[in-house]
Design a protein around this motif. Structure first.
Motif, PDB file in Angstrom:
ATOM      1  N   GLY A 147       0.836  -1.204   0.000  1.00  0.00           N
ATOM      2  CA  GLY A 147       0.000   0.000   0.000  1.00  0.00           C
ATOM      3  C   GLY A 147       0.856   1.234   0.000  1.00  0.00           C
ATOM      4  N   PRO A 148       0.304   2.347  -0.468  1.00  0.00           N
ATOM      5  CA  PRO A 148       1.061   3.589  -0.651  1.00  0.00           C
ATOM      6  C   PRO A 148       1.797   4.023   0.620  1.00  0.00           C
ATOM      7  CG  PRO A 148      -1.145   3.809  -1.582  1.00  0.00           C
ATOM      8  CD  PRO A 148      -1.094   2.473  -0.905  1.00  0.00           C
ATOM      9  N   ILE A 149       3.082   4.341   0.463  1.00  0.00           N
ATOM     10  CA  ILE A 149       3.897   4.782   1.603  1.00  0.00           C
ATOM     11  C   ILE A 149       3.641   6.262   1.862  1.00  0.00           C
ATOM     12  CG2 ILE A 149       6.285   5.185   2.364  1.00  0.00           C
ATOM     13  CD1 ILE A 149       6.985   2.506   0.994  1.00  0.00           C
ATOM     14  N   LEU A 150       3.281   6.566   3.097  1.00  0.00           N
ATOM     15  CA  LEU A 150       2.953   7.945   3.486  1.00  0.00           C
ATOM     16  C   LEU A 150       4.069   8.589   4.294  1.00  0.00           C
ATOM     17  CD1 LEU A 150      -0.773   7.365   4.438  1.00  0.00           C
ATOM     18  CD2 LEU A 150       0.118   8.455   2.376  1.00  0.00           C
ATOM     19  N   GLY A 151       5.055   7.783   4.704  1.00  0.00           N
ATOM     20  CA  GLY A 151       6.181   8.353   5.434  1.00  0.00           C
ATOM     21  C   GLY A 151       7.194   7.301   5.790  1.00  0.00           C
ATOM     22  N   GLN A 152       8.461   7.732   5.865  1.00  0.00           N
ATOM     23  CA  GLN A 152       9.529   6.837   6.305  1.00  0.00           C
ATOM     24  C   GLN A 152      10.517   7.611   7.156  1.00  0.00           C
ATOM     25  OE1 GLN A 152      10.976   4.968   2.623  1.00  0.00           O
ATOM     26  NE2 GLN A 152       9.972   3.079   3.297  1.00  0.00           N
ATOM     27  N   ARG A 169      16.422   1.836  18.615  1.00  0.00           N
ATOM     28  CA  ARG A 169      16.758   3.040  17.847  1.00  0.00           C
ATOM     29  C   ARG A 169      15.613   3.415  16.900  1.00  0.00           C
ATOM     30  NH1 ARG A 169      21.573   1.427  15.492  1.00  0.00           N
ATOM     31  NH2 ARG A 169      22.383   1.521  17.610  1.00  0.00           N
ATOM     32  N   VAL A 170      14.906   2.433  16.410  1.00  0.00           N
ATOM     33  CA  VAL A 170      13.808   2.707  15.470  1.00  0.00           C
ATOM     34  C   VAL A 170      12.572   3.244  16.195  1.00  0.00           C
ATOM     35  CG1 VAL A 170      12.183   1.640  13.834  1.00  0.00           C
ATOM     36  CG2 VAL A 170      14.618   1.044  13.751  1.00  0.00           C
ATOM     37  N   LEU A 171      12.274   2.707  17.372  1.00  0.00           N
ATOM     38  CA  LEU A 171      10.996   3.024  18.030  1.00  0.00           C
ATOM     39  C   LEU A 171      10.772   4.521  18.259  1.00  0.00           C
ATOM     40  CD1 LEU A 171       8.404   1.609  19.043  1.00  0.00           C
ATOM     41  CD2 LEU A 171       9.466   1.511  21.316  1.00  0.00           C
ATOM     42  N   PRO A 172      11.784   5.260  18.761  1.00  0.00           N
ATOM     43  CA  PRO A 172      11.566   6.716  18.927  1.00  0.00           C
ATOM     44  C   PRO A 172      11.287   7.421  17.597  1.00  0.00           C
ATOM     45  CG  PRO A 172      13.600   6.016  20.032  1.00  0.00           C
ATOM     46  CD  PRO A 172      13.104   4.838  19.265  1.00  0.00           C
ATOM     47  N   MET A 173      11.823   6.874  16.508  1.00  0.00           N
ATOM     48  CA  MET A 173      11.516   7.440  15.190  1.00  0.00           C
ATOM     49  C   MET A 173      10.070   7.132  14.799  1.00  0.00           C
ATOM     50  SD  MET A 173      14.190   9.063  14.543  1.00  0.00           S
ATOM     51  CE  MET A 173      14.220   9.559  12.820  1.00  0.00           C
ATOM     52  N   GLU A 174       9.587   5.969  15.172  1.00  0.00           N
ATOM     53  CA  GLU A 174       8.169   5.648  14.940  1.00  0.00           C
ATOM     54  C   GLU A 174       7.284   6.679  15.638  1.00  0.00           C
ATOM     55  OE1 GLU A 174       6.914   1.558  15.454  1.00  0.00           O
ATOM     56  OE2 GLU A 174       8.973   0.835  15.331  1.00  0.00           O
ATOM     57  N   HIS A 175       7.709   7.027  16.865  1.00  0.00           N
ATOM     58  CA  HIS A 175       6.899   7.961  17.670  1.00  0.00           C
ATOM     59  C   HIS A 175       6.890   9.369  17.082  1.00  0.00           C
ATOM     60  CE1 HIS A 175       7.764   5.074  21.258  1.00  0.00           C
ATOM     61  NE2 HIS A 175       6.878   4.595  20.415  1.00  0.00           N
ATOM     62  N   LYS A 176       7.899   9.687  16.275  1.00  0.00           N
ATOM     63  CA  LYS A 176       7.912  10.981  15.558  1.00  0.00           C
ATOM     64  C   LYS A 176       7.133  10.878  14.258  1.00  0.00           C
ATOM     65  CE  LYS A 176      12.329  12.835  17.035  1.00  0.00           C
ATOM     66  NZ  LYS A 176      13.743  12.730  16.697  1.00  0.00           N
ATOM     67  N   LEU A 177       7.388   9.774  13.541  1.00  0.00           N
ATOM     68  CA  LEU A 177       6.846   9.660  12.190  1.00  0.00           C
ATOM     69  C   LEU A 177       5.330   9.502  12.173  1.00  0.00           C
ATOM     70  CD1 LEU A 177       7.500   9.304   9.128  1.00  0.00           C
ATOM     71  CD2 LEU A 177       7.500   6.829   9.556  1.00  0.00           C
ATOM     72  N   GLU A 191       1.012  13.660   0.520  1.00  0.00           N
ATOM     73  CA  GLU A 191       2.436  13.811   0.201  1.00  0.00           C
ATOM     74  C   GLU A 191       3.251  13.077   1.273  1.00  0.00           C
ATOM     75  OE1 GLU A 191       5.089  15.169  -2.527  1.00  0.00           O
ATOM     76  OE2 GLU A 191       2.903  15.288  -2.591  1.00  0.00           O
ATOM     77  N   PRO A 192       4.115  12.116   0.893  1.00  0.00           N
ATOM     78  CA  PRO A 192       4.854  11.383   1.919  1.00  0.00           C
ATOM     79  C   PRO A 192       5.838  12.251   2.692  1.00  0.00           C
ATOM     80  CG  PRO A 192       5.494  10.635  -0.278  1.00  0.00           C
ATOM     81  CD  PRO A 192       4.378  11.612  -0.461  1.00  0.00           C
ATOM     82  N   ILE A 193       6.088  11.854   3.932  1.00  0.00           N
ATOM     83  CA  ILE A 193       6.990  12.573   4.829  1.00  0.00           C
ATOM     84  C   ILE A 193       8.237  11.706   5.031  1.00  0.00           C
ATOM     85  CG2 ILE A 193       7.296  13.286   7.240  1.00  0.00           C
ATOM     86  CD1 ILE A 193       4.305  13.884   7.323  1.00  0.00           C
ATOM     87  N   PHE A 194       9.412  12.281   4.852  1.00  0.00           N
ATOM     88  CA  PHE A 194      10.662  11.541   5.068  1.00  0.00           C
ATOM     89  C   PHE A 194      11.460  12.209   6.175  1.00  0.00           C
ATOM     90  CE2 PHE A 194       9.319  10.563   0.740  1.00  0.00           C
ATOM     91  CZ  PHE A 194       9.312   9.178   0.792  1.00  0.00           C
ATOM     92  N   ILE A 195      11.858  11.418   7.158  1.00  0.00           N
ATOM     93  CA  ILE A 195      12.573  11.929   8.325  1.00  0.00           C
ATOM     94  C   ILE A 195      13.861  11.117   8.481  1.00  0.00           C
ATOM     95  CG2 ILE A 195      12.494  12.199  10.837  1.00  0.00           C
ATOM     96  CD1 ILE A 195       9.523  12.169  10.800  1.00  0.00           C
ATOM     97  N   SER A 196      14.950  11.778   8.893  1.00  0.00           N
ATOM     98  CA  SER A 196      16.139  10.992   9.261  1.00  0.00           C
ATOM     99  C   SER A 196      16.897  11.699  10.363  1.00  0.00           C
ATOM    100  CB  SER A 196      17.039  10.748   8.063  1.00  0.00           C
ATOM    101  OG  SER A 196      17.412  11.969   7.485  1.00  0.00           O
TER     102      SER A 196
END
Ligand code: GAR
Length: 196
Positions: A147-152, A169-177, A191-196
């Motif tokens: 299904g369409p990716i809305l954010g990574q 390390r991933v979980l806190p990013m989940e909480h932001k994304l 529009e998808p959101i990309f965070i790093s």
């Protein structure tokens, strides 16, 4: 204001981050936290935040996924959500249920989709020798973790990482994304959101 139901199976840390985000000028409000396990730790957290909760134990339904989903659907119809957020919801949903909510249902998955659909994503990323890992929020369609990716959101894989270290390390990013994507989605943006 959009009405949001959050489906959980466990501790519900993503549910908490979503619920806490829906205040002030946010275009959505949480109306139900629904679990497939009456013992899911997230239910008490939701109740403490004043969010209505419900549980439909999947176990008595055995292999009858459709009957389990009918019971879920009944709880959802009472709460009248506009949007469903799967947040650590660990039951596979049938195409019949998904069709009822298609275009209105989001999921968070702990990998950089389309990599590592399914389980054990952190171990699989390590095994593959990836130098980058992360999480994705996508619209739920009949195919699992598709299904369409809305954010990574991306995180580095570091030397000596274990699956647990990577998950942490991933979980806190989940909480932001997830809150960022939900806010966008509830406002009608795709529009998808990309965070790093
Ligand atoms: C999260 O890491 C979520 O991405 C993952 O389960 C965890 C739930 O944690 N979801 C999946 O693996 C879906 N197949 P939480 O209950 O603390 O939000």
């Amino acid at each position: 204001t959009k009405r949001v139901a959050i489906l959980i199976s466990g501790g519900g840390s993503n549910m908490v981050s979503l619920a806490e985000s829906m205040t002030g000028d946010h275009p959505a409000r949480p109306v139900l936290v629904l679990a497939n396990d009456p013992a899911a730790g997230g239910l008490a957290k939701a109740a403490a935040m004043g969010i209505p909760t419900a549980a439909v134990d999947h176990k008595p339904f055995g292999k009858d996924r459709a009957a389990f989903e009918d019971a879920l659907q009944a709880k959802l119809e009472e709460a009248q959500p506009d949007i469903l957020c799967l947040a650590g919801f660990m039951r596979i949903l049938t195409p019949g249920f998904i069709a009822k909510w298609e275009g209105r249902m989001l999921n968070i998955h702990p990998s950089l989709l389309p990599k590592y659909k399914g389980l054990h994503t952190h171990a699989r990323a390590l095994e593959a020798g990836d130098t980058e890992h992360g999480c994705s929020v996508h619209e739920v369609t009949a195919e699992l973790d598709d299904g369409p990716i809305l954010g990574q959101a991306r995180v580095p894989v570091l030397p000596g990482d274990t699956a647990d270290m990577l998950a942490a390390r991933v979980l806190p990013m989940e909480h932001k994304l997830y809150p960022a994507v939900l806010r966008n989605f509830a406002a009608g943006a795709r529009e998808p959101i990309f965070i790093s």
